[in-house]
Design a protein around this motif. Structure first.
Motif, PDB file in Angstrom:
ATOM      1  N   PHE A 180       0.899  -1.286  -0.096  1.00 12.72           N
ATOM      2  CA  PHE A 180       0.109  -0.006  -0.020  1.00 12.72           C
ATOM      3  C   PHE A 180       0.638   1.214   0.108  1.00 12.72           C
ATOM      4  CE2 PHE A 180      -2.413   3.374   2.025  1.00 12.72           C
ATOM      5  CZ  PHE A 180      -3.319   3.646   1.204  1.00 12.72           C
ATOM      6  N   LEU A 181       1.905   1.312   0.812  1.00 10.72           N
ATOM      7  CA  LEU A 181       2.563   2.648   1.081  1.00 10.72           C
ATOM      8  C   LEU A 181       3.411   3.057  -0.250  1.00 10.72           C
ATOM      9  CD1 LEU A 181       3.541   2.499   4.961  1.00 10.72           C
ATOM     10  CD2 LEU A 181       1.906   3.944   3.752  1.00 10.72           C
ATOM     11  N   GLU A 182       3.946   1.977  -0.921  1.00 11.20           N
ATOM     12  CA  GLU A 182       4.816   1.989  -1.882  1.00 11.20           C
ATOM     13  C   GLU A 182       3.930   2.580  -3.086  1.00 11.20           C
ATOM     14  OE1 GLU A 182       7.459  -0.588  -4.853  1.00 11.20           O
ATOM     15  OE2 GLU A 182       6.918  -1.584  -2.935  1.00 11.20           O
ATOM     16  N   VAL A 183       2.817   1.952  -3.326  1.00 12.80           N
ATOM     17  CA  VAL A 183       2.016   2.328  -4.480  1.00 12.80           C
ATOM     18  C   VAL A 183       1.321   3.737  -4.156  1.00 12.80           C
ATOM     19  CG1 VAL A 183      -0.310   1.528  -5.584  1.00 12.80           C
ATOM     20  CG2 VAL A 183       1.513  -0.085  -5.046  1.00 12.80           C
ATOM     21  N   ARG A 184       0.828   3.814  -3.159  1.00 14.39           N
ATOM     22  CA  ARG A 184       0.421   5.268  -2.955  1.00 14.39           C
ATOM     23  C   ARG A 184       1.664   6.263  -3.000  1.00 14.39           C
ATOM     24  NH1 ARG A 184      -0.271   7.874   3.361  1.00 14.39           N
ATOM     25  NH2 ARG A 184       1.922   7.714   3.189  1.00 14.39           N
ATOM     26  N   ALA A 185       2.972   5.928  -2.749  1.00 17.07           N
ATOM     27  CA  ALA A 185       3.954   7.201  -3.086  1.00 17.07           C
ATOM     28  C   ALA A 185       4.140   7.185  -4.624  1.00 17.07           C
ATOM     29  CB  ALA A 185       5.180   6.593  -2.318  1.00 17.07           C
ATOM     30  N   ARG A 186       3.876   5.999  -5.171  1.00 18.19           N
ATOM     31  CA  ARG A 186       3.930   5.963  -6.741  1.00 18.19           C
ATOM     32  C   ARG A 186       3.024   6.837  -7.369  1.00 18.19           C
ATOM     33  NH1 ARG A 186       5.996  -0.010  -8.350  1.00 18.19           N
ATOM     34  NH2 ARG A 186       8.017   0.308  -7.522  1.00 18.19           N
ATOM     35  N   LEU A 187       1.773   6.770  -6.866  1.00 14.59           N
ATOM     36  CA  LEU A 187       0.754   7.547  -7.381  1.00 14.59           C
ATOM     37  C   LEU A 187       0.581   8.869  -6.985  1.00 14.59           C
ATOM     38  CD1 LEU A 187      -2.412   5.112  -6.428  1.00 14.59           C
ATOM     39  CD2 LEU A 187      -1.578   5.563  -8.700  1.00 14.59           C
ATOM     40  N   LEU A 188       1.143   9.245  -5.749  1.00 17.92           N
ATOM     41  CA  LEU A 188       1.514  10.795  -5.663  1.00 17.92           C
ATOM     42  C   LEU A 188       2.591  11.297  -6.442  1.00 17.92           C
ATOM     43  CD1 LEU A 188       1.487  10.761  -1.791  1.00 17.92           C
ATOM     44  CD2 LEU A 188      -0.102  11.852  -3.138  1.00 17.92           C
ATOM     45  N   GLU A 189       3.509  10.542  -6.583  1.00 17.73           N
ATOM     46  CA  GLU A 189       4.723  10.943  -7.575  1.00 17.73           C
ATOM     47  C   GLU A 189       4.047  11.224  -9.067  1.00 17.73           C
ATOM     48  OE1 GLU A 189       9.010   9.478  -9.486  1.00 17.73           O
ATOM     49  OE2 GLU A 189       8.094   8.403  -7.868  1.00 17.73           O
ATOM     50  N   ILE A 190       3.322  10.437  -9.645  1.00 16.80           N
ATOM     51  CA  ILE A 190       2.435  10.568 -10.672  1.00 16.80           C
ATOM     52  C   ILE A 190       1.686  11.913 -10.801  1.00 16.80           C
ATOM     53  CG2 ILE A 190       0.706   9.569 -12.706  1.00 16.80           C
ATOM     54  CD1 ILE A 190       1.825   6.803 -11.687  1.00 16.80           C
ATOM     55  N   ALA A 191       0.836  12.043  -9.868  1.00 12.91           N
ATOM     56  CA  ALA A 191      -0.033  13.108  -9.701  1.00 12.91           C
ATOM     57  C   ALA A 191       0.778  14.431  -9.833  1.00 12.91           C
ATOM     58  CB  ALA A 191      -0.953  13.101  -8.401  1.00 12.91           C
ATOM     59  N   ALA A 192       1.827  14.244  -8.830  1.00 11.50           N
ATOM     60  CA  ALA A 192       2.773  15.668  -8.975  1.00 11.50           C
ATOM     61  C   ALA A 192       3.321  16.009 -10.244  1.00 11.50           C
ATOM     62  CB  ALA A 192       4.104  15.404  -7.749  1.00 11.50           C
TER      63      ALA A 192
END
Length: 86
Positions: free
Chosen positions: A11-23
């Motif tokens: 979860f935390l790893e995927v959440r971080a990747r999604l935040l990176e994509i959004a940014a």
């Protein structure tokens, strides 16, 4: 592993990747709005690939990773060694 265990693990790893994509998408939007027209990326095929990738991720298809890989891959050519000078 159960689905719950997989979610706990990733979860935390995927959440971080999604935040990176959004940014990154936010930065692209801001950069496009402040630079000249010749820097627009709206018609850039790479952006289209990224947006198509997001659509694939939203689907419930069991082969999303394969679809993403194919989206970013060149079609197979039997003479690829010659094409790439190998």
């Amino acid at each position: 592993m159960t689905p719950h265990e997989l979610l706990d693990r990733h979860f935390l790893e995927v959440r971080a990747r999604l935040l990176e994509i959004a940014a990154t998408l936010d930065r692209l939007d801001r950069a496009e709005s402040v630079h000249s027209e010749d820097r627009k990326i709206a018609n850039d095929p790479r952006l289209e690939q990224l947006l198509n990738g997001l659509t694939i991720l939203q689907s419930d298809a069991p082969n999303r990773a394969e679809q993403i890989q194919q989206l970013f891959s060149l079609p197979y050519s039997p003479d690829w060694r010659t094409t790439f000078g190998m």
